[in-house]
Design a protein around this motif. Structure first.
Motif, mmCIF file in Angstrom:
data_model
loop_
_atom_site.group_PDB
_atom_site.id
_atom_site.type_symbol
_atom_site.label_atom_id
_atom_site.label_comp_id
_atom_site.label_asym_id
_atom_site.label_seq_id
_atom_site.Cartn_x
_atom_site.Cartn_y
_atom_site.Cartn_z
ATOM 1 N N LEU A 36 -20.780 -34.756 -5.577
ATOM 2 C CA LEU A 36 -21.126 -33.758 -6.595
ATOM 3 C C LEU A 36 -21.502 -34.436 -7.909
ATOM 4 O O LEU A 36 -21.010 -35.517 -8.240
ATOM 5 C CB LEU A 36 -19.953 -32.801 -6.833
ATOM 6 C CG LEU A 36 -19.501 -31.947 -5.649
ATOM 7 C CD1 LEU A 36 -18.464 -30.925 -6.118
ATOM 8 C CD2 LEU A 36 -20.678 -31.239 -4.992
ATOM 9 N N LYS A 37 -22.362 -33.783 -8.662
ATOM 10 C CA LYS A 37 -22.769 -34.285 -9.977
ATOM 11 C C LYS A 37 -21.866 -33.645 -11.028
ATOM 12 O O LYS A 37 -21.918 -32.424 -11.234
ATOM 13 C CB LYS A 37 -24.242 -33.962 -10.240
ATOM 14 C CG LYS A 37 -25.203 -34.609 -9.242
ATOM 15 C CD LYS A 37 -26.643 -34.343 -9.561
ATOM 16 C CE LYS A 37 -27.029 -32.874 -9.403
ATOM 17 N NZ LYS A 37 -26.959 -32.442 -7.988
ATOM 18 N N ALA B 101 -13.958 -42.347 -9.376
ATOM 19 C CA ALA B 101 -12.792 -42.577 -8.514
ATOM 20 C C ALA B 101 -12.612 -41.451 -7.505
ATOM 21 O O ALA B 101 -12.042 -41.655 -6.432
ATOM 22 C CB ALA B 101 -11.539 -42.726 -9.365
ATOM 23 N N PHE B 102 -13.112 -40.263 -7.830
ATOM 24 C CA PHE B 102 -13.032 -39.122 -6.914
ATOM 25 C C PHE B 102 -14.231 -39.056 -5.975
ATOM 26 O O PHE B 102 -14.330 -38.146 -5.150
ATOM 27 C CB PHE B 102 -12.945 -37.812 -7.702
ATOM 28 C CG PHE B 102 -11.721 -37.681 -8.554
ATOM 29 C CD1 PHE B 102 -10.482 -38.106 -8.104
ATOM 30 C CD2 PHE B 102 -11.805 -37.109 -9.814
ATOM 31 C CE1 PHE B 102 -9.348 -37.978 -8.897
ATOM 32 C CE2 PHE B 102 -10.688 -36.960 -10.615
ATOM 33 C CZ PHE B 102 -9.454 -37.405 -10.154
ATOM 34 N N GLY B 103 -15.174 -39.961 -6.120
ATOM 35 C CA GLY B 103 -16.359 -39.949 -5.278
ATOM 36 C C GLY B 103 -17.488 -39.113 -5.818
ATOM 37 O O GLY B 103 -18.500 -38.902 -5.133
ATOM 38 N N ALA B 104 -17.340 -38.624 -7.046
ATOM 39 C CA ALA B 104 -18.398 -37.828 -7.666
ATOM 40 C C ALA B 104 -19.389 -38.735 -8.389
ATOM 41 O O ALA B 104 -19.109 -39.915 -8.638
ATOM 42 C CB ALA B 104 -17.801 -36.827 -8.651
ATOM 43 N N THR B 105 -20.529 -38.181 -8.742
ATOM 44 C CA THR B 105 -21.525 -38.902 -9.535
ATOM 45 C C THR B 105 -21.424 -38.430 -10.981
ATOM 46 O O THR B 105 -21.728 -37.265 -11.274
ATOM 47 C CB THR B 105 -22.945 -38.622 -9.017
ATOM 48 O OG1 THR B 105 -23.052 -39.072 -7.669
ATOM 49 C CG2 THR B 105 -23.981 -39.342 -9.880
ATOM 50 N N PRO B 106 -20.968 -39.304 -11.905
ATOM 51 C CA PRO B 106 -20.833 -38.874 -13.295
ATOM 52 C C PRO B 106 -22.184 -38.748 -13.985
ATOM 53 O O PRO B 106 -23.066 -39.591 -13.798
ATOM 54 C CB PRO B 106 -19.988 -39.983 -13.929
ATOM 55 C CG PRO B 106 -20.245 -41.185 -13.075
ATOM 56 C CD PRO B 106 -20.492 -40.677 -11.685
ATOM 57 N N VAL B 107 -22.341 -37.695 -14.762
ATOM 58 C CA VAL B 107 -23.559 -37.467 -15.536
ATOM 59 C C VAL B 107 -23.127 -37.285 -16.985
ATOM 60 O O VAL B 107 -22.471 -36.299 -17.328
ATOM 61 C CB VAL B 107 -24.324 -36.218 -15.056
ATOM 62 C CG1 VAL B 107 -25.582 -36.019 -15.895
ATOM 63 C CG2 VAL B 107 -24.664 -36.329 -13.577
ATOM 64 N N GLN B 108 -23.479 -38.233 -17.839
ATOM 65 C CA GLN B 108 -23.039 -38.158 -19.232
ATOM 66 C C GLN B 108 -24.042 -37.373 -20.061
ATOM 67 O O GLN B 108 -25.246 -37.647 -20.022
ATOM 68 C CB GLN B 108 -22.857 -39.551 -19.821
ATOM 69 C CG GLN B 108 -22.181 -39.553 -21.182
ATOM 70 C CD GLN B 108 -21.738 -40.943 -21.619
ATOM 71 O OE1 GLN B 108 -21.681 -41.870 -20.819
ATOM 72 N NE2 GLN B 108 -21.415 -41.084 -22.893
ATOM 73 N N GLN C 131 -26.326 -24.125 -15.394
ATOM 74 C CA GLN C 131 -27.071 -22.932 -15.001
ATOM 75 C C GLN C 131 -28.245 -23.270 -14.081
ATOM 76 O O GLN C 131 -28.544 -22.523 -13.142
ATOM 77 C CB GLN C 131 -27.583 -22.216 -16.253
ATOM 78 C CG GLN C 131 -28.232 -20.872 -15.992
ATOM 79 C CD GLN C 131 -28.662 -20.200 -17.284
ATOM 80 O OE1 GLN C 131 -29.288 -20.811 -18.133
ATOM 81 N NE2 GLN C 131 -28.320 -18.924 -17.434
ATOM 82 N N THR C 132 -28.879 -24.401 -14.328
ATOM 83 C CA THR C 132 -30.052 -24.790 -13.551
ATOM 84 C C THR C 132 -29.719 -25.654 -12.330
ATOM 85 O O THR C 132 -30.618 -26.013 -11.558
ATOM 86 C CB THR C 132 -31.049 -25.560 -14.427
ATOM 87 O OG1 THR C 132 -30.412 -26.738 -14.949
ATOM 88 C CG2 THR C 132 -31.548 -24.700 -15.573
ATOM 89 N N GLY C 133 -28.448 -26.013 -12.181
ATOM 90 C CA GLY C 133 -28.049 -26.809 -11.032
ATOM 91 C C GLY C 133 -28.212 -28.303 -11.211
ATOM 92 O O GLY C 133 -28.051 -29.075 -10.259
ATOM 93 N N LEU C 134 -28.524 -28.734 -12.428
ATOM 94 C CA LEU C 134 -28.628 -30.164 -12.694
ATOM 95 C C LEU C 134 -27.278 -30.843 -12.483
ATOM 96 O O LEU C 134 -27.202 -31.994 -12.050
ATOM 97 C CB LEU C 134 -29.122 -30.405 -14.129
ATOM 98 C CG LEU C 134 -29.273 -31.861 -14.573
ATOM 99 C CD1 LEU C 134 -30.325 -32.563 -13.728
ATOM 100 C CD2 LEU C 134 -29.628 -31.935 -16.052
ATOM 101 N N ILE C 135 -26.203 -30.112 -12.786
ATOM 102 C CA ILE C 135 -24.846 -30.589 -12.507
ATOM 103 C C ILE C 135 -24.101 -29.505 -11.748
ATOM 104 O O ILE C 135 -24.450 -28.311 -11.817
ATOM 105 C CB ILE C 135 -24.076 -30.944 -13.795
ATOM 106 C CG1 ILE C 135 -23.990 -29.734 -14.734
ATOM 107 C CG2 ILE C 135 -24.701 -32.135 -14.501
ATOM 108 C CD1 ILE C 135 -23.112 -29.957 -15.962
ATOM 109 N N ASP C 136 -23.076 -29.930 -11.005
ATOM 110 C CA ASP C 136 -22.256 -28.972 -10.254
ATOM 111 C C ASP C 136 -21.050 -28.494 -11.055
ATOM 112 O O ASP C 136 -20.500 -27.426 -10.773
ATOM 113 C CB ASP C 136 -21.755 -29.621 -8.958
ATOM 114 C CG ASP C 136 -22.907 -30.011 -8.043
ATOM 115 O OD1 ASP C 136 -23.625 -29.102 -7.585
ATOM 116 O OD2 ASP C 136 -23.095 -31.220 -7.798
#
Length: 326
Positions: free
Chosen positions: A163-164, A178-185, A196-201
């Protein structure tokens, strides 16, 4: 000139003199006036400083990026003189605040310990070098971070795989990874559209953002209780501006800042979060997950190496010990 005219002229001169002496400090804020920062820091600082100086020094908030757009540029805005004061998140410029951001790590500061006290304990010896050319007036932390999600429900670390997840800075990025997610700063002001647009979960942040950034409108799932740390914040005043104030004005700034102003901010963040969670719980469209002790343990295990690794990377053992009162 008649006596009456002399009185009028003298009054006009006195008014002009007062106008010249009076000074307004410009406080830049990237958020709208309804945000928690306004009453707890900007308006409080103005009220206290104005009262102590009989109005010779005031603080005025410039909201919504009026003095310059860009949440990540708040500190630089003060250095460059576009604003006298500003507030921001160390995470937005993580490389500058390596030791300060230790406070954001899971378990670095026990949840029952005020974050602002921990930060000030470490400030003089360990953190002051990360605030060049400014005088910090307040340092504080948020409520504990939670997962705020859209179309995803998080109960285990495995639920985050792939997930993002938006994060504020480097420390939360390590937690998400560490949780296996993809960090998006990205700054908090961009979360709404990104979710809202789904760029991040979803996002790792405090519940206060449900109100302050209207995330309650785009999120539908909250997970509480995972060890996700907190956010850190600062309010800084340009050091040159402070040095140019007269003795009375400096004394007013000193008295109105520090632990007291920091407590006002942190208490306000906690209260906003509490109220926002109450609203979220009352909305039947939301899924609220409160982790059991066993479920929390799985998250704790996943991030067990993050704190030590990060602290070592910034040579921050002394800062961490000071924050914890050791």
């Amino acid at each position: 000139m008649t006596f009456k005219k002399l009185i009028i002229a003298a009054s006009a001169a006195l008014t002009l003199s007062t106008q010249v002496v009076a000074e307004e400090l410009k406080f830049a804020s990237f958020t709208p006036p309804f945000h928690t920062i306004n009453a707890s820091v900007i308006e409080k600082l103005n009220a206290d400083v104005s009262a102590a100086t009989n109005g010779s020094l005031t603080v005025r908030g410039y909201h919504g990026g009026e003095l310059g757009a860009g949440p990540a540029e708040q500190y630089v805005r003060v250095l460059q003189g576009a604003a006298d004061l500003s507030w921001g998140l160390p995470g937005y410029t993580s490389s500058q605040f390596g030791k300060t951001m230790i406070a954001e790590l899971p378990g670095a500061i026990p949840e029952d310990m005020p974050g602002y006290e921990a930060l000030w304990r470490a400030y003089d010896k360990h953190l002051s070098g990360e605030f060049p050319a400014t005088k910090p007036l307040a340092l504080w932390t948020s409520e504990p971070n939670i997962f705020i999600m859209r179309n995803k429900v998080i109960r285990t670390p495995a639920d985050l795989a792939g997930l993002k997840i938006r994060v504020a800075g480097a420390t939360a990025a390590k937690v998400a990874s560490a949780f296996g997610a993809t960090p998006v700063q990205m700054p908090a002001s961009q979360i709404y559209n990104a979710m809202q647009t789904g760029l991040i979960d979803g996002v790792i942040t405090g519940a206060s953002t449900l109100r302050d950034f209207k995330l309650d409108e785009v999120a539908d799932s909250l997970t509480l209780g995972a060890p996700l740390g907190r956010l850190t914040f600062y309010t800084v005043l340009n050091a040159g501006v402070y040095n140019d104030l007269n003795a009375e004005q400096k004394a007013a700034i000193d008295a109105a800042s520090g632990l007291g102003l920091s407590k006002s901010a942190e208490d306000a963040w906690l209260q906003t979060a509490k109220e926002a969670l109450e609203v979220a719980r009352a909305d039947s469209a939301n899924t609220i997950v409160e982790l059991t002790d066993a479920e929390k343990a799985a998250f704790t295990k996943a991030v067990s190496g993050v704190v030590q690794s990060y602290v070592k990377s910034v040579d921050g053992a002394g800062a961490l010990a000071a924050m914890q009162g050791k």
